[in-house]
Design a protein around this motif. Sequence first.
Motif, short mmCIF file in Angstrom:
data_model
loop_
_atom_site.label_atom_id
_atom_site.label_comp_id
_atom_site.label_asym_id
_atom_site.label_seq_id
_atom_site.Cartn_x
_atom_site.Cartn_y
_atom_site.Cartn_z
N LYS A 1 0.84 -1.21 0.00
CA LYS A 1 0.00 0.00 0.00
C LYS A 1 0.87 1.25 0.00
O LYS A 1 0.59 2.22 -0.71
N LEU B 1 -2.65 1.18 -7.05
CA LEU B 1 -2.90 -0.07 -6.35
C LEU B 1 -3.08 -1.23 -7.32
O LEU B 1 -2.56 -2.33 -7.12
N TRP C 1 -6.46 -4.74 -7.47
CA TRP C 1 -6.14 -4.68 -6.04
C TRP C 1 -7.25 -5.34 -5.21
O TRP C 1 -6.95 -6.00 -4.21
N SER D 1 -6.59 -8.02 -2.27
CA SER D 1 -7.07 -7.78 -0.92
C SER D 1 -7.98 -8.91 -0.46
O SER D 1 -7.90 -9.37 0.69
N GLU E 1 -4.61 0.61 7.73
CA GLU E 1 -3.79 1.61 7.05
C GLU E 1 -2.88 2.28 8.09
O GLU E 1 -3.21 2.33 9.28
#
Length: 236
Positions: free
Chosen positions: A11, A29, A41, A45, A62
């Motif tokens: 990220k 991404l 992405w 994920s 994050e």
Amino acid sequence: MKLSAPIYQLKRRAKLMARNNDVSLNEALDQIARTEGFSKWSLLSASMSSGSLSETILARLEDGDLLLLAGRPGHGKTKLGLRLLIDAARNGRKALMFTLEFTEQQVRKHLRSLEVPGDIADRVQIFTSDQISADYIIQHMSGLEPGTVAVIDYLQLLDQQRSKPMLSEQLQALGKFARGTGVVLGFISQIDRSFEAEGKRLPDIDDVRLPNFVDLGLFSKACFLHNGEAQLQDIV
């Protein structure tokens, strides 16, 4: 599929790519995902979210996030916090626990109960001082790299001593610190017992026990646990 780097580093790489190449973050991404063997992405994920709950949470965190881990006593919030630290340490991230509830010996015993290899368990730094507060946490985390994960046990005890600032002030200070440094702070939290009388399957943000007013909007993510179920959500 094993990634070339932990997802939080991917990220960060995408954010730098977006900034340096003047492209959107979503485009960056997706470019990173393609280098890892995924067309988008979202697919990368999703593949990372197929593991344990703690791995799923870690993949979604994050830099700078404030995470709430909330449940009634005995429903696994402390165990989840420890597993989150274990996964962070296993991924090469610094992992710290600040606890006003347990001794270091008790925390180590909990780690052993999770059958964590000694070399990984020993990477989790444990702080048990009665002085734990926002200032104490900031002092011991200053200079640590972005992506470092700390779990605070627990939210409602931070201002139990009258000599410490109000919980709302401490949370504001810790939020500012996390956003400025990129560290991730997770807070184990109590849920009010009235939740169990309301007939809901899982608690929510309105069920967090607060002796004094605290702006829970300062948290960016929350995971609520009850009877073996859990729900991770963004706090808007």
